[in-house]
Design an enzyme around this catalytic site. Structure first.
Site, PDB file in Angstrom:
ATOM      1  N   ASN A   1       0.871  -1.175   0.000  1.00 34.91           N
ATOM      2  CA  ASN A   1       0.000   0.000   0.000  1.00 34.91           C
ATOM      3  C   ASN A   1       0.908   1.225   0.000  1.00 34.91           C
ATOM      4  O   ASN A   1       1.491   1.561   1.019  1.00 34.91           O
ATOM      5  CB  ASN A   1      -0.905  -0.018   1.242  1.00 34.91           C
ATOM      6  CG  ASN A   1      -1.764   1.238   1.324  1.00 34.91           C
ATOM      7  OD1 ASN A   1      -1.918   1.964   0.337  1.00 34.91           O
ATOM      8  ND2 ASN A   1      -2.328   1.495   2.498  1.00 34.91           N
TER       9      ASN A   1
ATOM     10  N   LYS B   1       0.068   4.181  -0.300  1.00 38.30           N
ATOM     11  CA  LYS B   1      -0.650   5.353   0.238  1.00 38.30           C
ATOM     12  C   LYS B   1      -0.440   6.543  -0.693  1.00 38.30           C
ATOM     13  O   LYS B   1      -0.348   6.365  -1.913  1.00 38.30           O
ATOM     14  CB  LYS B   1      -0.188   5.661   1.668  1.00 38.30           C
ATOM     15  CG  LYS B   1      -0.112   4.420   2.547  1.00 38.30           C
ATOM     16  CD  LYS B   1       0.004   4.744   3.993  1.00 38.30           C
ATOM     17  CE  LYS B   1       0.308   3.491   4.773  1.00 38.30           C
ATOM     18  NZ  LYS B   1      -0.136   3.542   6.131  1.00 38.30           N
TER      19      LYS B   1
ATOM     20  N   HIS C   1      -9.629   0.857   4.360  1.00 39.48           N
ATOM     21  CA  HIS C   1      -8.374   1.078   5.085  1.00 39.48           C
ATOM     22  C   HIS C   1      -8.650   2.011   6.265  1.00 39.48           C
ATOM     23  O   HIS C   1      -9.478   2.918   6.172  1.00 39.48           O
ATOM     24  CB  HIS C   1      -7.319   1.683   4.139  1.00 39.48           C
ATOM     25  CG  HIS C   1      -5.954   1.682   4.744  1.00 39.48           C
ATOM     26  ND1 HIS C   1      -5.546   2.629   5.659  1.00 39.48           N
ATOM     27  CD2 HIS C   1      -4.901   0.832   4.594  1.00 39.48           C
ATOM     28  CE1 HIS C   1      -4.300   2.358   6.033  1.00 39.48           C
ATOM     29  NE2 HIS C   1      -3.892   1.268   5.412  1.00 39.48           N
TER      30      HIS C   1
ATOM     31  N   GLU D   1      -7.157   4.445   7.370  1.00 41.28           N
ATOM     32  CA  GLU D   1      -7.003   5.884   7.088  1.00 41.28           C
ATOM     33  C   GLU D   1      -8.251   6.422   6.390  1.00 41.28           C
ATOM     34  O   GLU D   1      -8.650   7.570   6.616  1.00 41.28           O
ATOM     35  CB  GLU D   1      -5.727   6.108   6.254  1.00 41.28           C
ATOM     36  CG  GLU D   1      -4.481   5.922   7.117  1.00 41.28           C
ATOM     37  CD  GLU D   1      -3.267   5.385   6.380  1.00 41.28           C
ATOM     38  OE1 GLU D   1      -3.199   5.472   5.150  1.00 41.28           O
ATOM     39  OE2 GLU D   1      -2.369   4.850   7.073  1.00 41.28           O
TER      40      GLU D   1
ATOM     41  N   GLU E   1      -5.787  -5.299  10.130  1.00 40.48           N
ATOM     42  CA  GLU E   1      -4.770  -4.283  10.371  1.00 40.48           C
ATOM     43  C   GLU E   1      -5.099  -3.520  11.655  1.00 40.48           C
ATOM     44  O   GLU E   1      -5.913  -2.581  11.639  1.00 40.48           O
ATOM     45  CB  GLU E   1      -4.732  -3.287   9.215  1.00 40.48           C
ATOM     46  CG  GLU E   1      -4.429  -3.907   7.879  1.00 40.48           C
ATOM     47  CD  GLU E   1      -3.780  -2.893   6.943  1.00 40.48           C
ATOM     48  OE1 GLU E   1      -2.610  -3.098   6.593  1.00 40.48           O
ATOM     49  OE2 GLU E   1      -4.428  -1.891   6.597  1.00 40.48           O
TER      50      GLU E   1
ATOM     51  N   GLY F   1       1.927   2.068  10.560  1.00 38.72           N
ATOM     52  CA  GLY F   1       2.844   3.194  10.424  1.00 38.72           C
ATOM     53  C   GLY F   1       3.494   3.620  11.732  1.00 38.72           C
ATOM     54  O   GLY F   1       4.088   4.690  11.827  1.00 38.72           O
TER      55      GLY F   1
ATOM     56  N   SER G   1       3.006  -2.341  10.246  1.00 41.59           N
ATOM     57  CA  SER G   1       4.452  -2.299  10.460  1.00 41.59           C
ATOM     58  C   SER G   1       5.150  -3.636  10.153  1.00 41.59           C
ATOM     59  O   SER G   1       6.063  -4.047  10.871  1.00 41.59           O
ATOM     60  CB  SER G   1       4.779  -1.830  11.890  1.00 41.59           C
ATOM     61  OG  SER G   1       4.298  -0.519  12.089  1.00 41.59           O
TER      62      SER G   1
END
Ligand code: PEP
Length: 258
Positions: free
Chosen positions: A10, A12, A94, A96, A164, A170, A210
């Site tokens: 990903n 991003k 996701h 985010e 996730e 991150g 991560s």
């Protein structure tokens, strides 16, 4: 049942054409096990650029798409547009998108249903925040997010779930292999009870948060971890090592995976 190991990147909102050329270069140079599936989640503006240059054994994924065919939805892209470019996968839900762009379980489920109807394959992301984990709500959250989709779709064959945990994305804090396995196992059991035993056995559940070349091998040994969704490390050559994290040494047996 043997589930094909699947690793996704990903990117991003990162990269430019120069940077993408570098990534394509190390992906071309690296070996990818014939039995593994690999996709890269590309910013929409570069989907076509990457689609034209990617190695044959890697697929391109969009990082989002909308829930209807076309119309007055400024800034959005549709599954039909993705298919027009030859894109086969889309990442939906996701964390985010959920946290920053306020996407609800309902909207993500609608997007998933529409993307599947249009023939795309979907990586459905689920996962709890730190606060939710600390208040013992991990399963509740992951089940709720999955149920929203289960209420809208019948056929799961083109869905991969990415578990996730938000606190691991991150942050450099990876879930331990045991923590990840525990959630993957609970989710598979929930799917068996609430969708079907067949779907529970066949659906692939990736871990994301991560993941690096250093921790991927241990995570890959867990019986319910069927691959990874990788953010930061997918921009670096170590992504190739992560793609190979399930490669067994010749003397190892096959019995560790269902
Ligand atoms: C992600 O973006 O889905 C992700 C898991 O990011 P990272 O690997 O950087 O934690």
């Amino acid at each position: 049942m043997e589930r094909t190991f699947i690793v996704g990147g990903n990117w991003k909102m990162n990269g430019d054409r120069k940077g993408i050329d570098e990534i394509i270069k190390f992906l071309r140079a690296g070996s990818i096990p014939a039995n593994n599936e690999v996709y890269i989640g590309v910013p929409s503006i570069y989907l076509d650029y990457v689609q034209q240059r990617k190695p044959k054994n890697i697929e391109v994924a969009a990082q989002n798409c909308y829930k209807v065919e076309k119309g007055a939805f400024t800034g959005e892209i549709s599954p039909d547009m993705l298919k027009d470019l030859g894109v086969k996968w889309v990442i939906l839900g996701h964390s985010e998108r959920r946290a920053i762009f306020g996407e609800s379980d309902e909207l993500i489920a609608e997007k998933t249903a529409h993307a599947l109807e249009k023939g795309l394959k979907v990586i459905l992301c689920v996962g709890e925040t730190l606060n939710e984990r600390e208040s013992g709500k991990t399963n509740e959250v992951v089940f709720r997010q999955t149920k929203a989709v289960a209420d809208k779709i019948k056929d799961w064959k083109n869905v991969v779930i990415a578990y996730e945990p938000v606190w691991a994305i991150g942050t450099g804090k990876t879930a331990t292999p045991e923590q990840a396995q525990e959630v993957h196992d609970s989710l598979r059991k929930w799917i068996a009870d609430n969708i079907s035993k067949e779907v529970a056995e066949s659906i692939r559940i990736q871990y994301g948060g991560s993941v690096t070349a250093a921790n991927a091998k241990e995570l890959a040994k867990q019986k319910d971890i069927d691959g990874f969704l990788v953010g930061g490390a997918s921009l670096k050559p170590e992504f190739v090592d992560i793609i190979n994290a399930n490669a067994k040494k010749p003397e190892e047996s096959k019995e560790s995976k269902k």
